[in-house]
Design an enzyme around this catalytic site. Structure first.
Site, short mmCIF file in Angstrom:
data_model
loop_
_atom_site.label_atom_id
_atom_site.label_comp_id
_atom_site.label_asym_id
_atom_site.label_seq_id
_atom_site.Cartn_x
_atom_site.Cartn_y
_atom_site.Cartn_z
N GLU A 128 0.83 -1.21 0.00
CA GLU A 128 0.00 0.00 0.00
C GLU A 128 0.86 1.26 0.00
O GLU A 128 0.40 2.33 -0.37
CB GLU A 128 -0.90 0.03 1.23
CG GLU A 128 -2.23 -0.69 1.07
CD GLU A 128 -3.17 -0.01 0.09
OE1 GLU A 128 -3.48 1.18 0.28
OE2 GLU A 128 -3.59 -0.67 -0.86
N LYS A 155 2.07 3.66 7.35
CA LYS A 155 3.04 2.58 7.15
C LYS A 155 4.35 3.10 6.54
O LYS A 155 5.40 2.50 6.72
CB LYS A 155 2.43 1.48 6.28
CG LYS A 155 1.38 0.64 7.01
CD LYS A 155 2.01 -0.39 7.91
CE LYS A 155 1.02 -1.34 8.52
NZ LYS A 155 1.62 -2.47 9.23
P1 NAP Z 1 -5.03 -8.26 10.93
O1 NAP Z 1 -5.65 -9.58 10.68
O2 NAP Z 1 -5.84 -7.03 10.80
O3 NAP Z 1 -4.38 -8.32 12.40
C1 NAP Z 1 -3.90 -7.16 13.01
C2 NAP Z 1 -3.70 -7.42 14.48
O4 NAP Z 1 -3.25 -6.19 15.09
C3 NAP Z 1 -4.95 -7.84 15.25
O5 NAP Z 1 -4.68 -9.04 15.93
C4 NAP Z 1 -5.18 -6.71 16.24
O6 NAP Z 1 -5.56 -7.12 17.52
C5 NAP Z 1 -3.79 -6.12 16.39
N1 NAP Z 1 -3.88 -4.75 16.89
C6 NAP Z 1 -4.56 -3.70 16.35
N2 NAP Z 1 -4.44 -2.62 17.14
C7 NAP Z 1 -3.68 -2.99 18.20
C8 NAP Z 1 -3.24 -2.32 19.36
N3 NAP Z 1 -3.53 -1.03 19.60
N4 NAP Z 1 -2.48 -2.99 20.24
C9 NAP Z 1 -2.17 -4.31 20.04
N5 NAP Z 1 -2.59 -5.00 18.96
C10 NAP Z 1 -3.33 -4.35 18.05
O7 NAP Z 1 -3.75 -8.06 9.97
P2 NAP Z 1 -2.94 -9.16 9.14
O8 NAP Z 1 -3.60 -9.35 7.83
O9 NAP Z 1 -2.63 -10.31 10.00
O10 NAP Z 1 -1.61 -8.33 8.82
C11 NAP Z 1 -0.52 -8.34 9.74
C12 NAP Z 1 0.31 -7.09 9.50
O11 NAP Z 1 0.80 -7.08 8.17
C13 NAP Z 1 -0.43 -5.78 9.68
O12 NAP Z 1 0.48 -4.86 10.23
C14 NAP Z 1 -0.78 -5.35 8.27
O13 NAP Z 1 -0.90 -3.95 8.19
C15 NAP Z 1 0.42 -5.87 7.52
N6 NAP Z 1 0.19 -6.26 6.14
C16 NAP Z 1 -0.80 -7.14 5.83
C17 NAP Z 1 -0.96 -7.54 4.51
C18 NAP Z 1 -2.04 -8.52 4.13
O14 NAP Z 1 -2.32 -8.63 2.93
N7 NAP Z 1 -2.61 -9.26 5.09
C19 NAP Z 1 -0.09 -7.05 3.51
C20 NAP Z 1 0.93 -6.18 3.88
C21 NAP Z 1 1.08 -5.80 5.19
P3 NAP Z 1 -7.07 -7.47 17.92
O15 NAP Z 1 -7.27 -8.85 17.42
O16 NAP Z 1 -6.99 -7.32 19.38
O17 NAP Z 1 -7.94 -6.46 17.25
O1 G4F Z 2 -9.18 -6.51 0.50
P1 G4F Z 2 -8.94 -5.06 0.60
O2 G4F Z 2 -9.71 -4.32 1.63
O3 G4F Z 2 -7.38 -4.89 0.78
P2 G4F Z 2 -6.37 -3.68 0.49
O4 G4F Z 2 -7.04 -2.37 0.54
O5 G4F Z 2 -5.63 -4.02 -0.75
O6 G4F Z 2 -5.41 -3.78 1.76
C1 G4F Z 2 -4.90 -5.04 2.20
O7 G4F Z 2 -3.68 -5.31 1.57
C2 G4F Z 2 -2.62 -4.38 1.88
C3 G4F Z 2 -1.39 -4.82 1.08
O8 G4F Z 2 -1.42 -4.23 -0.18
C4 G4F Z 2 -2.38 -4.43 3.38
F1 G4F Z 2 -1.34 -3.62 3.71
C5 G4F Z 2 -3.64 -4.02 4.12
O9 G4F Z 2 -3.42 -4.12 5.52
C6 G4F Z 2 -4.75 -4.98 3.72
O10 G4F Z 2 -4.43 -6.26 4.22
O11 G4F Z 2 -9.25 -4.37 -0.81
C7 G4F Z 2 -8.66 -4.83 -2.01
C8 G4F Z 2 -9.31 -4.12 -3.20
C9 G4F Z 2 -9.36 -2.59 -3.05
O12 G4F Z 2 -8.96 -2.00 -4.26
C10 G4F Z 2 -10.84 -2.30 -2.80
O13 G4F Z 2 -11.28 -1.04 -3.27
O14 G4F Z 2 -10.66 -4.55 -3.32
C11 G4F Z 2 -11.47 -3.43 -3.59
N1 G4F Z 2 -12.84 -3.75 -3.17
C12 G4F Z 2 -13.91 -3.81 -4.01
N2 G4F Z 2 -15.03 -4.08 -3.30
C13 G4F Z 2 -13.26 -3.97 -1.92
C14 G4F Z 2 -14.64 -4.19 -2.00
N3 G4F Z 2 -12.59 -4.06 -0.76
C15 G4F Z 2 -13.29 -4.37 0.37
N4 G4F Z 2 -12.64 -4.49 1.54
N5 G4F Z 2 -14.66 -4.56 0.34
C16 G4F Z 2 -15.38 -4.49 -0.81
O15 G4F Z 2 -16.60 -4.64 -0.82
#
Ligand code: NAP
Ligand code: G4F
Length: 325
Positions: A128, A155
């Protein structure tokens, strides 16, 4: 003696996959949880690791709790996965997002600097941060940042403070710039899981439609289990560095929808999908596609699960959740 790791964000998607991975490597795993009257361990349960993790309390917004934790545990490795990670919510909760995602890592880095300078630090950075930027259609470690949401901006700060503490104080700090990665325990608000959950409910006659926003956005989607291995590998290198992690393939939300419906035998998906403007964003990231050559070369990392397979795994898991065989 076995190594120890502190994982923040242990209850989210990546936390349980990483915990499972590190436990298999023989690590003692500490998981940071916020104080809840009723914490939700369902993602850890899904991977059967709930009782294998040692839980410690703290909050990314509370500097003292993090200082005390690092001072007491002296973990070998800290994986900072905690974040307000939902991009759409960051437009409405920009301050909270900034506090958790930018200041949280700063607090952890200060704790390491003052109390445990040999602790290695992993920051969950994200594609992102690239937002609108690309080089010939892809993003790699040299692509400049142009974040498009308060989440992306928060970020970028975390990315640079991680680099800065490496350069200023010689700490072992890494940024994993991960592209989207998904799984059956992906949060239900994210588009992939929203689609697979919706498709499963449609198949079982529980709902009649699926409401979505922008179908044309393209993402580089991989499988979370593959990506936590990359986090670990970065932390085992001789020198700390930053790495882009992704599959190198980009698919639209529309394609994800088509394949998900096809997997339950529905070709005419348009009958079920309603475009709802409430799911569109004030500023969109149109196209993300990783060039992860550095990770492939230096870490020997490559993804194992392909796009179609990922969609199927997720649809199947959601059908099973609703009791279908
Ligand atoms: P997620 O499912 O949203 O998990 C985020 C975790 O952060 C949750 O367990 C949440 O705790 C915890 N958290 C939020 N606020 C907090 C606070 N104030 N103090 C302590 N814990 C807190 O995210 P994820 O998909 O596993 O992603 C893990 C990390 O990778 C995130 O930093 C995300 O931004 C980054 N990332 C994700 C993706 C992706 O595609 N998944 C890609 C790039 C980067 P609670 O359960 O208590 O709410
Ligand atoms: O699944 P999304 O909400 O993920 P997004 O915005 O790509 O972010 C995720 O990936 C990031 C890495 O690139 C992480 F850093 C971030 O923490 C998170 O895990 O949306 C993906 C795409 C967007 O373009 C959004 O506009 O899907 C499009 N979309 C279309 N309809 C939707 C929807 N997204 C969501 N959440 N809900 C919809 O109904």
């Amino acid at each position: 003696m076995s190594k120890s790791a502190l994982i923040t964000g242990i209850l989210g998607q990546d936390g349980p996959y990483l915990a499972d991975f590190l436990l298999r490597k023989g690590y003692k795993v500490y998981g940071l949880i916020r104080r809840y009257s009723n914490p939700n361990f369902s993602n850890l349960d899904y991977l059967n690791v709930t009782n294998k993790v040692d839980y410690v309390e703290g909050d990314m917004n509370d500097e003292a709790s993090l200082l005390n934790l690092i001072r007491g545990l002296h973990p070998d490795e800290v994986y900072n996965l905690a974040a307000q990670s939902f991009v759409k919510a960051s437009f409405e909760q920009a301050k909270l997002t900034t506090e958790v995602n930018s200041l949280g890592p700063l607090y952890l880095l200060n704790a390491i600097k003052f109390f445990s300078p040999t602790t290695k630090f992993y920051q969950a950075s994200t594609s992102e941060m690239f937002g609108l930027q690309h080089t010939n259609g892809y993003q790699d470690e040299k692509t400049p940042f142009h974040p498009r949401s308060p989440y992306g901006v928060s970020k970028v700060y975390a990315y640079w403070i991680t680099v800065n503490y490496r350069e200023s104080y010689g700490l072992f700090t890494c940024n994993g710039i991960l592209f989207n990665h998904e799984s059956p325990i992906r949060g239900i608000q994210f588009v992939t899981r929203k689609i697979t959950d919706g498709v499963a409910k449609i198949k079982l006659g529980l709902v009649k439609e699926l409401r979505l926003g922008n179908l044309e956005a393209k993402r580089d989607w991989g499988f979370a289990d593959d990506y936590v291995e990359a986090m670990y590998l970065m932390m085992q290198q001789k020198n700390p560095d930053d790495y882009v992690i992704g599959t190198g393939e980009s698919h639209s939300v529309r394609e994800f929808v088509e394949i998900a419906f096809k997997s339950i035998g529905i070709a005419d998906w348009k009958k079920y999908v309603v475009i709802d403007p409430q799911f569109k964003r004030p500023a969109e990231v149109p196209n993300l596609k990783a060039k992860a050559d550095k990770a492939r070369k230096n870490l020997g990392w490559k993804p194992k699960v392909a796009f179609d397979e990922l969609v199927e795994i997720m649809v199947k898991a959601d059908l099973k959740r609703y009791g279908s065989r």
